[in-house]
Motif scaffolding. Sequence first.
Motif, PDB file in Angstrom:
ATOM      1  N   VAL A 228      91.642  49.777  25.619  1.00  0.00           N
ATOM      2  CA  VAL A 228      92.520  50.148  26.738  1.00  0.00           C
ATOM      3  C   VAL A 228      93.766  49.263  26.753  1.00  0.00           C
ATOM      4  O   VAL A 228      94.884  49.738  26.968  1.00  0.00           O
ATOM      5  CB  VAL A 228      91.780  50.078  28.098  1.00  0.00           C
ATOM      6  CG1 VAL A 228      92.651  50.691  29.189  1.00  0.00           C
ATOM      7  CG2 VAL A 228      90.445  50.805  28.036  1.00  0.00           C
TER       8      VAL A 228
ATOM      9  N   SER B 272      86.229  46.280  20.964  1.00  0.00           N
ATOM     10  CA  SER B 272      85.656  46.442  22.306  1.00  0.00           C
ATOM     11  C   SER B 272      86.465  47.473  23.080  1.00  0.00           C
ATOM     12  O   SER B 272      87.607  47.783  22.718  1.00  0.00           O
ATOM     13  CB  SER B 272      85.665  45.114  23.074  1.00  0.00           C
ATOM     14  OG  SER B 272      87.008  44.748  23.379  1.00  0.00           O
ATOM     15  N   GLY B 273      85.862  47.964  24.158  1.00  0.00           N
ATOM     16  CA  GLY B 273      86.580  48.888  25.038  1.00  0.00           C
ATOM     17  C   GLY B 273      87.775  48.206  25.689  1.00  0.00           C
ATOM     18  O   GLY B 273      88.829  48.822  25.886  1.00  0.00           O
TER      19      GLY B 273
ATOM     20  N   GLU C 102      89.581  56.897  34.539  1.00  0.00           N
ATOM     21  CA  GLU C 102      88.274  57.355  34.060  1.00  0.00           C
ATOM     22  C   GLU C 102      88.090  58.781  34.582  1.00  0.00           C
ATOM     23  O   GLU C 102      88.081  58.977  35.800  1.00  0.00           O
ATOM     24  CB  GLU C 102      87.146  56.493  34.639  1.00  0.00           C
ATOM     25  CG  GLU C 102      87.079  55.063  34.150  1.00  0.00           C
ATOM     26  CD  GLU C 102      85.919  54.321  34.825  1.00  0.00           C
ATOM     27  OE1 GLU C 102      84.762  54.525  34.437  1.00  0.00           O
ATOM     28  OE2 GLU C 102      86.168  53.538  35.756  1.00  0.00           O
TER      29      GLU C 102
ATOM     30  N   TYR D 137      87.198  50.722  36.142  1.00  0.00           N
ATOM     31  CA  TYR D 137      87.201  49.525  35.301  1.00  0.00           C
ATOM     32  C   TYR D 137      87.725  49.906  33.935  1.00  0.00           C
ATOM     33  O   TYR D 137      87.298  50.912  33.365  1.00  0.00           O
ATOM     34  CB  TYR D 137      85.778  48.970  35.186  1.00  0.00           C
ATOM     35  CG  TYR D 137      85.658  47.738  34.308  1.00  0.00           C
ATOM     36  CD1 TYR D 137      86.256  46.536  34.663  1.00  0.00           C
ATOM     37  CD2 TYR D 137      84.921  47.775  33.120  1.00  0.00           C
ATOM     38  CE1 TYR D 137      86.134  45.406  33.872  1.00  0.00           C
ATOM     39  CE2 TYR D 137      84.786  46.651  32.313  1.00  0.00           C
ATOM     40  CZ  TYR D 137      85.396  45.470  32.695  1.00  0.00           C
ATOM     41  OH  TYR D 137      85.269  44.354  31.909  1.00  0.00           O
ATOM     42  N   HIS D 138      88.648  49.115  33.443  1.00  0.00           N
ATOM     43  CA  HIS D 138      89.220  49.422  32.140  1.00  0.00           C
ATOM     44  C   HIS D 138      89.126  48.217  31.215  1.00  0.00           C
ATOM     45  O   HIS D 138      89.990  48.005  30.372  1.00  0.00           O
ATOM     46  CB  HIS D 138      90.670  49.872  32.303  1.00  0.00           C
ATOM     47  CG  HIS D 138      90.819  51.080  33.175  1.00  0.00           C
ATOM     48  ND1 HIS D 138      90.329  52.322  32.808  1.00  0.00           N
ATOM     49  CD2 HIS D 138      91.345  51.248  34.415  1.00  0.00           C
ATOM     50  CE1 HIS D 138      90.577  53.200  33.780  1.00  0.00           C
ATOM     51  NE2 HIS D 138      91.188  52.566  34.765  1.00  0.00           N
TER      52      HIS D 138
ATOM     53  N   ASN E 170      82.184  53.092  37.148  1.00  0.00           N
ATOM     54  CA  ASN E 170      82.135  51.664  37.448  1.00  0.00           C
ATOM     55  C   ASN E 170      82.244  51.368  38.939  1.00  0.00           C
ATOM     56  O   ASN E 170      82.480  50.240  39.343  1.00  0.00           O
ATOM     57  CB  ASN E 170      83.224  50.930  36.661  1.00  0.00           C
ATOM     58  CG  ASN E 170      82.915  50.872  35.157  1.00  0.00           C
ATOM     59  OD1 ASN E 170      82.037  50.112  34.741  1.00  0.00           O
ATOM     60  ND2 ASN E 170      83.577  51.671  34.356  1.00  0.00           N
TER      61      ASN E 170
ATOM     62  N   ASP F 154      90.509  57.087  29.955  1.00  0.00           N
ATOM     63  CA  ASP F 154      89.577  56.043  29.525  1.00  0.00           C
ATOM     64  C   ASP F 154      88.178  56.649  29.455  1.00  0.00           C
ATOM     65  O   ASP F 154      87.507  56.825  30.461  1.00  0.00           O
ATOM     66  CB  ASP F 154      89.615  54.854  30.492  1.00  0.00           C
ATOM     67  CG  ASP F 154      88.716  53.709  30.013  1.00  0.00           C
ATOM     68  OD1 ASP F 154      87.967  53.915  29.029  1.00  0.00           O
ATOM     69  OD2 ASP F 154      88.769  52.618  30.617  1.00  0.00           O
TER      70      ASP F 154
ATOM     71  N   ILE G 298      83.093  55.070  28.581  1.00  0.00           N
ATOM     72  CA  ILE G 298      81.727  55.486  28.961  1.00  0.00           C
ATOM     73  C   ILE G 298      81.491  56.959  28.654  1.00  0.00           C
ATOM     74  O   ILE G 298      80.475  57.330  28.076  1.00  0.00           O
ATOM     75  CB  ILE G 298      81.475  55.300  30.484  1.00  0.00           C
ATOM     76  CG1 ILE G 298      81.315  53.822  30.827  1.00  0.00           C
ATOM     77  CG2 ILE G 298      80.201  56.048  30.910  1.00  0.00           C
ATOM     78  CD1 ILE G 298      80.934  53.597  32.283  1.00  0.00           C
TER      79      ILE G 298
HETATM   80  C1  LIG Z   1      82.771  49.325  29.461  1.00  0.00           C
HETATM   81  C2  LIG Z   1      84.125  49.863  29.779  1.00  0.00           C
HETATM   82  C3  LIG Z   1      85.286  49.268  29.274  1.00  0.00           C
HETATM   83  C4  LIG Z   1      85.285  47.956  28.528  1.00  0.00           C
HETATM   84  O1  LIG Z   1      84.575  48.026  27.333  1.00  0.00           O
HETATM   85  P1  LIG Z   1      84.012  46.644  26.702  1.00  0.00           P
HETATM   86  O2  LIG Z   1      83.478  47.082  25.376  1.00  0.00           O
HETATM   87  O3  LIG Z   1      82.985  46.139  27.653  1.00  0.00           O
HETATM   88  O4  LIG Z   1      85.166  45.729  26.574  1.00  0.00           O
HETATM   89  C5  LIG Z   1      86.494  49.904  29.499  1.00  0.00           C
HETATM   90  N1  LIG Z   1      86.557  51.047  30.200  1.00  0.00           N
HETATM   91  C6  LIG Z   1      85.456  51.628  30.717  1.00  0.00           C
HETATM   92  C7  LIG Z   1      85.589  52.917  31.463  1.00  0.00           C
HETATM   93  C8  LIG Z   1      84.211  51.048  30.535  1.00  0.00           C
HETATM   94  O5  LIG Z   1      83.131  51.578  31.101  1.00  0.00           O
END
Ligand SMILES: *Cc1c(COP(=O)(O)O)cnc(C)c1O
Length: 419
Positions: free
Chosen positions: A108, A103-104, A193, A131-132, A198, A226, A229
Amino acid sequence: MNVLVGGVDSPVRSFRSVGGTPIFFESGRGAYLVDVDGRRYLDLVGSWGANILGNAPNSIVAAVRRAAARGLTFGAPAPAEHELAERIRRAAPELQRIRFVSSGTEAVMSAVRVARGFTGRSRVVKFAGCYHGHSDGLLARAGSGVASLSLPDSAGVPPSVVRETIVGRYNDSNGLAELFERYGESIAAVVVEPVAGNMGVVPAEASFLSAISRLARRHGALVIADEVITGFRLRRGTIHATLGLTADLVTLGKIIGGGMPVGAYGGRRAVMETLAPIGPVYQAGTLSGNPLTMVAGAAMLDGLDPPAYVRLERTAAALAATLETVAEQERVRPFTVQRVGSMLGLFFARGPIADEADSRRASRKRYARFFHAALDRGVYLPPAPLESAFVSLAIDRRDLARAEPAVRAGFRASRSGSS
Ligand SMILES: *Cc1c(COP(=O)(O)O)cnc(C)c1O
């Protein structure tokens, strides 16, 4: 229906901030989603940006089918991981070494751990509204004022953890310089970002991104771009360098998994090799580099040649123009669209929106009425204000023309009632 907490597995899906109950989807094909009652919606969410080719593209579905027949997971190395990593590195050469996760959030969280391991420092700077993912230390936004040591955004996050996180203001280079003056020697990394997606869509000023690069270098901190997205969303590869940000580590997610759960992080070889099994920083995952995800990601990248981004740009510009024109015709004021490529931020506020404080001025009630009226007429927008809408390659001008009456109804509804 009530076994899942709040009926959902991720809070933004719950319609909490627009009211009502979520749509349950049964299938998706190209530009459209179909709900369990057989109603069709133009998809302007695209699974939060992951579905850049549209829903269930034949090439990805076929690749996943073939891979599934060979095995769902090995928990051991397989060629597909190396193939996707090579492909990503060809498009984004600054990722000299890459690690896949699921996952993202994990990407991070792990990149921060690597930065701390590499520098031997503990503090991390993030910016309000960015959002991270939901790892403890990054669930913090700003207190009031230019910048402050932060308080947790969520119950269950110990203040002691978030104390290591410093929250600055997006697009505020002077504020960042002050933070470095005060905490410079203990800052392991700045995470940002390069286009905020976000808090609606908020582009970073070039001077802000160059200030991040300059200050971090001067004080011996790393920069984490990051791009969960923006990676492969705005061009084939990453966008931060084009925008003037020099990064040591980059995080990816969403698009590179082709619709399967994914995250990845990578960067300079010397930094990444602080990771086990080479270095002392531990990070692992039972399903990391999952074979279905890897082939889905490769098929996704195959569909993203440079002309694809030209097409996306055209469709997204047409959608932004429709929104602005119809808002004007319906005398909806204030209303602002902030678009970067195929990411669109819709604000019922006067623009420009440059940081989180600006974004908070946007009317949530108007967005909620806009959202529901459009939804009733078959257009699925993000079910929360201050989330980016995403255009996919499956959407064409005919789809947008068909959606216009829904958008108009949305704007009319937005005007009624309180703001
Ligand atoms: C969606 C997102 C995340 C988290 O990713 P997940 O796969 O939802 O855990 C982290 N950073 C950014 C910039 C995001 O848009």
